[in-house]
Design a protein around this motif. Sequence first.
Motif, PDB file in Angstrom:
ATOM      1  N   SER A  49      20.159  -5.951  47.479  1.00 44.22           N
ATOM      2  CA  SER A  49      20.554  -4.615  47.733  1.00 44.22           C
ATOM      3  C   SER A  49      22.085  -4.163  47.215  1.00 44.22           C
ATOM      4  O   SER A  49      22.729  -3.016  47.704  1.00 44.22           O
ATOM      5  N   ALA A  50      22.678  -4.996  46.514  1.00 38.91           N
ATOM      6  CA  ALA A  50      24.294  -4.687  46.199  1.00 38.91           C
ATOM      7  C   ALA A  50      24.225  -3.775  44.999  1.00 38.91           C
ATOM      8  O   ALA A  50      23.403  -3.756  44.173  1.00 38.91           O
ATOM      9  N   GLY A  51      25.135  -2.852  45.290  1.00 34.94           N
ATOM     10  CA  GLY A  51      25.174  -1.724  44.338  1.00 34.94           C
ATOM     11  C   GLY A  51      26.698  -1.761  43.434  1.00 34.94           C
ATOM     12  O   GLY A  51      27.293  -2.787  43.456  1.00 34.94           O
ATOM     13  N   LYS A  52      26.775  -0.756  42.737  1.00 30.85           N
ATOM     14  CA  LYS A  52      28.066  -0.834  41.873  1.00 30.85           C
ATOM     15  C   LYS A  52      29.458  -0.991  42.679  1.00 30.85           C
ATOM     16  O   LYS A  52      30.117  -1.888  42.093  1.00 30.85           O
ATOM     17  N   ALA A  67      26.639 -11.145  51.320  1.00 35.49           N
ATOM     18  CA  ALA A  67      25.299 -10.723  51.993  1.00 35.49           C
ATOM     19  C   ALA A  67      24.566  -9.909  51.452  1.00 35.49           C
ATOM     20  O   ALA A  67      23.417  -9.794  51.366  1.00 35.49           O
ATOM     21  N   MET A  68      25.325  -8.833  50.809  1.00 30.34           N
ATOM     22  CA  MET A  68      24.579  -7.781  50.098  1.00 30.34           C
ATOM     23  C   MET A  68      23.791  -8.292  48.819  1.00 30.34           C
ATOM     24  O   MET A  68      22.736  -7.893  48.671  1.00 30.34           O
ATOM     25  N   ALA A  69      24.566  -9.203  48.107  1.00 30.38           N
ATOM     26  CA  ALA A  69      23.763  -9.595  47.011  1.00 30.38           C
ATOM     27  C   ALA A  69      22.553 -10.736  47.247  1.00 30.38           C
ATOM     28  O   ALA A  69      21.842 -10.471  46.639  1.00 30.38           O
ATOM     29  N   ALA A  70      22.853 -11.230  48.328  1.00 30.95           N
ATOM     30  CA  ALA A  70      21.808 -12.065  48.693  1.00 30.95           C
ATOM     31  C   ALA A  70      20.405 -11.430  49.161  1.00 30.95           C
ATOM     32  O   ALA A  70      19.330 -11.681  48.978  1.00 30.95           O
ATOM     33  N   SER A  71      20.653 -10.231  49.697  1.00 25.34           N
ATOM     34  CA  SER A  71      19.644  -9.339  49.987  1.00 25.34           C
ATOM     35  C   SER A  71      19.091  -8.598  48.860  1.00 25.34           C
ATOM     36  O   SER A  71      18.062  -7.983  48.876  1.00 25.34           O
ATOM     37  N   LYS A 121      24.645  -4.445  32.334  1.00 26.46           N
ATOM     38  CA  LYS A 121      23.104  -4.217  32.300  1.00 26.46           C
ATOM     39  C   LYS A 121      22.701  -3.640  33.242  1.00 26.46           C
ATOM     40  O   LYS A 121      21.400  -3.063  33.424  1.00 26.46           O
ATOM     41  N   GLY A 122      23.540  -3.273  34.282  1.00 28.35           N
ATOM     42  CA  GLY A 122      23.180  -2.380  35.443  1.00 28.35           C
ATOM     43  C   GLY A 122      22.586  -3.422  36.677  1.00 28.35           C
ATOM     44  O   GLY A 122      21.933  -2.986  37.684  1.00 28.35           O
ATOM     45  N   ASP A 123      22.539  -4.596  36.446  1.00 33.43           N
ATOM     46  CA  ASP A 123      22.006  -5.684  37.547  1.00 33.43           C
ATOM     47  C   ASP A 123      23.143  -5.798  38.487  1.00 33.43           C
ATOM     48  O   ASP A 123      23.656  -7.106  38.408  1.00 33.43           O
ATOM     49  N   TYR A 124      23.369  -4.855  39.275  1.00 30.93           N
ATOM     50  CA  TYR A 124      24.616  -5.364  40.264  1.00 30.93           C
ATOM     51  C   TYR A 124      24.372  -6.357  41.172  1.00 30.93           C
ATOM     52  O   TYR A 124      25.257  -6.913  41.705  1.00 30.93           O
ATOM     53  N   ALA A 125      23.079  -6.576  41.429  1.00 38.14           N
ATOM     54  CA  ALA A 125      22.589  -7.552  42.601  1.00 38.14           C
ATOM     55  C   ALA A 125      23.114  -9.194  41.981  1.00 38.14           C
ATOM     56  O   ALA A 125      23.752  -9.722  42.618  1.00 38.14           O
ATOM     57  N   ALA A 126      22.581  -9.280  40.782  1.00 37.36           N
ATOM     58  CA  ALA A 126      23.046 -10.392  39.951  1.00 37.36           C
ATOM     59  C   ALA A 126      24.719 -10.544  39.605  1.00 37.36           C
ATOM     60  O   ALA A 126      25.148 -11.607  39.782  1.00 37.36           O
ATOM     61  N   ALA A 127      25.193  -9.460  39.448  1.00 36.14           N
ATOM     62  CA  ALA A 127      26.627  -9.513  38.978  1.00 36.14           C
ATOM     63  C   ALA A 127      27.439  -9.641  40.216  1.00 36.14           C
ATOM     64  O   ALA A 127      28.399 -10.555  39.925  1.00 36.14           O
TER      65      ALA A 127
END
Length: 118
Positions: A41-44, A35-39, A84-90
């Motif tokens: 707003s996912a962090g590390k 759910a966090m990734a979909a929004s 690369k710091g793209d935690y949402a995609a990761a």
Amino acid sequence: MTSKLTIAAIVLMAVASATCASKDKPASSASGATAMAASGSAGKSDYEKAIKAAMEAEKKAASVDSEWRDTGELISQAEEAAAKGDYAAATKLANKAMKQGENGYAQGKGQKDAGPRF
């Protein structure tokens, strides 16, 4: 007859109410990371939970000799996105890998006694 209809109506309303209420509750564990990734707003920390779950699911699928083809690649892509710091995609990639691991395990368990593998 009326009491049976009333009971059925109450049961249907309770089921519908529970279904609606469950949609409003925050997701937990891995689905929470999804759910966090979909929004977006996912962090590390969300990523770290998701990648750990993905690796565990891949290992579990391997335990029944049923790893899916792309699971390892998805984990690698998730690690690259995180670097690369793209935690949402990761997180999104890690969750996809986790689902593949879970599905691979279920498939392997389901086919355990299905007969010879060719």
